[in-house]
Design a protein around this motif. Structure first.
Motif, mmCIF file in Angstrom:
data_model
loop_
_atom_site.group_PDB
_atom_site.id
_atom_site.type_symbol
_atom_site.label_atom_id
_atom_site.label_comp_id
_atom_site.label_asym_id
_atom_site.label_seq_id
_atom_site.Cartn_x
_atom_site.Cartn_y
_atom_site.Cartn_z
ATOM 1 N N SER A 1 9.098 24.871 27.181
ATOM 2 C CA SER A 1 7.800 25.069 27.815
ATOM 3 C C SER A 1 7.525 26.626 27.646
ATOM 4 O O SER A 1 8.466 27.419 27.924
ATOM 5 N N GLN B 1 1.274 24.772 35.867
ATOM 6 C CA GLN B 1 2.350 25.185 35.190
ATOM 7 C C GLN B 1 2.672 26.719 35.570
ATOM 8 O O GLN B 1 3.918 26.792 35.361
ATOM 9 N N TRP C 1 8.160 22.152 34.362
ATOM 10 C CA TRP C 1 7.343 21.711 33.098
ATOM 11 C C TRP C 1 6.906 20.411 33.103
ATOM 12 O O TRP C 1 5.588 20.203 32.530
ATOM 13 N N MET D 1 3.136 18.481 34.177
ATOM 14 C CA MET D 1 2.109 18.042 32.822
ATOM 15 C C MET D 1 1.786 16.555 32.978
ATOM 16 O O MET D 1 0.810 16.307 32.674
ATOM 17 N N TRP E 1 0.477 24.038 25.533
ATOM 18 C CA TRP E 1 1.833 24.426 25.249
ATOM 19 C C TRP E 1 1.725 25.319 23.971
ATOM 20 O O TRP E 1 2.479 26.409 23.985
#
Lengths: 813, 124
Positions: free
Chosen positions: A39, B18, B23, B26, B56
């Motif tokens: 990420s 975010q 993570w 999402m 991303w």
């Protein structure tokens, strides 16, 4: 159907997330959580430091400081800390070190404490067990107990820890160091105990080595006479740290009268000890330092140089910085995780260290009096062992309970019967309770102004013993073989000793004013390179492992030099001339029986005849010599090589082998397994053939050189090749001043000219940052390999005008 | 038009969420957008895939650019000789699939609710 679709989608979504989020469900390896790791908001992309952009000026708040602290970071990424008091300076040193090196610090402390299995699984249990049996946490705690008696200085340690924790507690989201993300764990709070653990880890690197088993075996197998012949304790060709100029004459008389008992031999064990291979300290650990007086320099002021040779790692073991307060202005390198400056200089003096090879790790055979080995004999009395219980946490497994037996001497480190030193107790100086606040030596040196300040500060340094060198702008140069040295009877501690009698214990410590020391000698220089501290005429006995060659290089060079400039000193630190090759090769070449060699040998012999004994990176001769000498030792010492593997031994030292070469028909040159009687000529010729065979096509390939044989490299601390620098193109060998030996070598090079103002040069084989994603991770490596130096920006005062000279300026308040 | 709006919601909400959360949120962002906009499941998945992928990809791409590919190159070696570009693609794919799967679930959830409410029309 819809319900099915929904649940299918839900299960797939959750499944996808779980697989990426909990790799431990799938594998026991410490693999990253891939979603988190990739990420751009949390993962490795966050560690990709921009290579050009830095904030001009930044304010960092809430820092528990007495007064604001300004930090200017120069273009090498080296911080300069301007504080109003040492208290704040220590806090900010902790903060900055953590910001640059947190993973390294955290990992090193865990490794020392024997806590790796909890992160990486059962493979690390043996490693953890050994660390815990030695008792690092126990002895670090003992150190803290002593340190705490000096509340004022202990406060510096506490402030440093608070600084580290201030950083840990406010790490911006996603900016955890890369290795934590990769190996999937989190940093712990930093504590004085961890500072002490890292100090003990350093001690292990430097003074843990011991040959008690090998020496005992050799003496038993060979007999006393042959043993003394092959394993003498002193090489007369060495130039010792401190020569005998009569300064010990009265001490000799005094000691002989006062303590005749020390002169007698101690009771020495002579039972053969089976031994399997086990890790030993690398002989690449070593260092050089020297200081020349003003009468030998161009400027008329002393110059001091130091290059400590350690395992070369990324991140570098050293962290460079300047610390400036109203009373103290000092710069140099610190150990990442330990407060203060270990090697460096201030406006008046400079100091440096090399390791002292004296043996301070002795092993005692225990006489057990019961079957469970919980009681042992000591001075005819039965004594119970103290049992220490310990729990090793293991990732993915049940914890392992560990029992360590503590004797009067120290811990039983190995208890499995098939292990070396099984059932023996270890008495290691750095495991004994501290008698001083060792770090206070550096706090003292940081503010030292004169020779007397240096002596006062140095005396706090009890272990690991260092040749502590000094120069001042008042013109003094000096060196002290600094540490606590056990008083031993002749040969005591060289062999495994009988642990049933306290008569075999150390007889106290050598008083500090009787340790070898030298100030302003007529010759105009002081130096050390891990050689013997003194000639055998020094009245106290010691044994150990010492380097035979670098001391001669340094001594002979400095003796002949004059009008010295810092540039000369830099060249000297990069010198690759080998006295070992010079001593050995002429004998070896003269002994060759060319009629016995194949024609391919002749050009090689010619090459070697013309060689100047420099270990240059792009030459073949150093390879030929090194390999030939290795094969020659194997042939010569076949008597020792053929001993069963169960008996741990080693060959006589190289200088002893070379000394034997002039006695060409000595029986040791006769091969034991042949009918004929061989002499040195046969051995030299046979081993030349061995060398050609083992190097084979490398010799003729025309592109195989010393650098390919030596393979200088700097490994990442967790041995990740992607974060390491491999096969660096550079000259030098462990017996040359530039002691490059595989992944060991000069971990910091420093040259300081004590002019007013002081001029200093230096660099580390790495960079300030421990982040593999930073351009400042390894930015100094190429210049280091090429023997270049940076003039260090030693600021007299905060400089807010020349902003372009800095990457950034930060205000902590 | 509504496709674009759904995409913008994913980008905007995703960006915000975010910054502060793990993570895998999402997936929730994708589910929320899909639930709200009530599109075909396949369409929702695709919008999620594209939205999450873009969200991303861009910061990773910029980080890589400013870093001159220094770290991506090392991580690539660590993961078995992946090129930095492939790492960027992998990053976008994981962001995309997470969001897309979430969107699919969100969309399927909306269908499910409509069924239980007795409203069984196909969305446009």
């Amino acid at each position: 159907m819809r319900r099915f679709t929904f649940f299918l989608a839900l299960v797939l979504t959750i499944g996808f997330i779980v697989v990426l989020e909990r790799p431990d469900f799938v594998s026991s390896e410490p693999i990253p959580r891939m979603g988190h790791f990739l990420s751009p908001f949390t993962g490795f992309w966050k560690n990709a430091t921009p290579d050009s952009y830095f904030p001009e000026k930044e304010v960092i708040d809430n820092q528990q400081l007495i007064a604001p602290v300004t930090v200017q970071t120069d273009t090498l990424d080296v911080p300069h800390v301007f504080a109003q008091n040492m208290d704040d300076a220590m806090f900010v040193q902790g903060y900055l070190t953590a910001r640059d090196r947190l993973w390294q610090m955290d990992f090193s402390a865990r490794a020392t404490a024997g806590r790796l299995a909890e992160l990486f699984g059962p493979d690390l249990i043996p490693y953890d067990t050994n660390q815990r049996r030695i008792g690092f946490t126990r002895s670090a705690q003992n150190a803290i107990n002593e340190w705490s008696k000096n509340a004022a200085k202990m406060h510096f340690v506490e402030r440093y820890c608070q600084g580290v924790n201030a950083y840990i507690n406010q790490i911006p989201k996603g900016e955890l160091p890369l290795e934590f993300k990769l190996m999937n764990y989190k940093p712990e709070q930093w504590t004085p105990l961890k500072v002490a653990l890292l100090f003990k880890a350093m001690a292990k690197t430097l003074n843990y080595s011991h040959d008690d088993i090998e020496m005992t075996n050799l003496r038993t197998v060979l007999g006393q006479k042959a043993f003394d012949f092959l394993y003498p304790e002193f090489n007369p060709k060495q130039k010792t740290v401190v020569p005998d100029f009569g300064q010990w004459d009265s001490l000799k008389v005094r000691l002989a009268a006062k303590h005749p008992s020390w002169q007698g031999a101690s009771s020495i064990d002579s039972t053969l000890t089976t031994a399997l291979p086990f890790p030993k300290s690398n002989p690449g650990v070593g260092s050089n330092n020297w200081a020349v007086s003003g009468k030998k320099t161009k400027s008329g002021q002393p110059i001091l140089c130091n290059d400590p040779h350690l395992s070369l790692t990324l991140p570098s073991i050293w962290y460079m910085l300047q610390i400036h307060t109203p009373d103290v202005n000092t710069m140099g390198v610190s150990l990442a995780g330990i407060p203060g400056i270990t090697i460096g200089f201030n406006e008046d003096v400079a100091w440096g260290v090399t390791n002292v090879g004296q043996d301070v790790n002795d092993w005692y055979r225990i006489t057990w009096t019961n079957k469970n080995h919980t009681r042992y004999l000591l001075d005819k009395e039965e004594i119970p062992v103290r049992i220490i219980l310990d729990t090793i946490l293991v990732k993915g497994q049940k914890p392992v309970l560990l029992e360590t037996k503590l004797t009067n001497w120290g811990p039983i480190v190995y208890d499995q019967p098939n292990k070396p030193y099984s059932g023996m107790a270890m008495k290691w100086l750095s495991n004994e309770p501290s008698s001083t606040f060792e770090l206070d030596a550096f706090f003292g040196l940081m503010k030292a102004k004169t020779y007397d300040d240096y002596v006062a500060a140095a005396q706090n340094f009890t272990h690991p013993a260092q040749n502590m060198i000094f120069a001042s702008n008042q013109g003094d140069i000096a060196i002290r073989v600094q540490g606590n040295f056990p008083i031993k009877s002749p040969q005591q501690g060289r062999f495994i000793q009988d642990g049933s009698s306290t008569a075999n214990d150390w007889h106290g410590f050598i008083p500090q004013d009787e340790i070898p020391q030298l100030k302003n000698p007529d010759r105009g220089f002081v130096f050390s390179a891990n050689q013997n501290s003194t000639p055998p005429s020094y009245p106290y006995y010691y044994s150990g492992g010492f380097n035979d060659y670098r001391c001669r290089s340094i001594h002979n060079k400095l003796s002949s030099m004059s009008q010295i400039t810092p540039k000369d000193m830099m060249q000297m630190q990069n010198d690759d001339y080998s006295y070992k090759a010079k001593d050995a090769l002429p004998f070896m070449l003269a002994a060759l029986d060319t009629s016995e060699l194949q024609s391919g040998a002749f050009p090689l012999i010619e090459q070697l005849k013309n060689w100047d004994y420099h270990f240059r990176k792009d030459r073949l001769e150093p390879v030929l010599f090194t390999e030939w000498f290795k094969k020659l030792k194997e042939r010569t010492w076949d008597e020792i090589a053929q001993l069963p593997d169960s008996i741990a031994v080693f060959y006589p030292e190289d200088w002893r082998t070379i000394a034997l070469m002039s006695d060409t028909t000595h029986p040791y040159f006769d091969l034991a397994f042949t009918e004929e009687v061989e002499d040195f000529s046969d051995i030299a010729t046979l081993s030349f053939g061995d060398m050609m065979e083992s190097l084979a096509e490398k010799i003729t390939s025309k592109d195989y050189f010393w650098k390919d044989y030596n393979r200088p490299s700097i490994n990442h601390l967790a041995r990740l090749p992607a974060f390491s620098k491999k096969n660096i193109n550079m000259s030098g060998q462990r017996n040359t001043i530039n002691a490059i030996n595989g992944d060991f070598g000069p971990s910091w090079r420093m040259v300081v000219e004590l002019t007013k103002p002081i001029k200093a040069y230096g660099l580390i084989p790495g960079g300030a940052s421990g982040n593999p994603g930073s351009p400042y991770y390894d930015n100094m490596v190429d210049d280091w390999a090429n023997g270049k130096y940076y003039e260090l920006m030693f600021l007299k005062d905060l400089d807010m005008t020349a902003q372009e000279a800095f990457l950034k300026t930060e205000i902590f308040r | 038009m509504k496709h674009l709006l759904q995409l913008i919601i994913i980008l905007g909400l995703g960006w915000f969420v975010q910054q502060h959360s793990p993570w895998w949120t999402m997936a929730l962002v994708g589910a929320f957008a899909a639930f709200t906009f009530h599109k075909r499941r396949w369409t929702s998945f695709m919008i999620g895939l594209i939205g999450g992928g873009i969200l991303w990809f861009i910061p990773a791409y910029l980080a890589n650019l400013e870093n001159n590919g220094l770290l991506a190159q090392k991580i690539g070696v660590l993961f078995g000789e992946l090129s930095p570009n492939l790492l960027l693609l992998l990053t976008a794919t994981i962001g995309g699939i997470t969001t897309g799967l979430g969107a699919w679930t969100g969309s399927a959830g909306r269908y499910l609710m409509q069924k239980t409410k007795g409203n069984d029309t196909q969305p446009k």
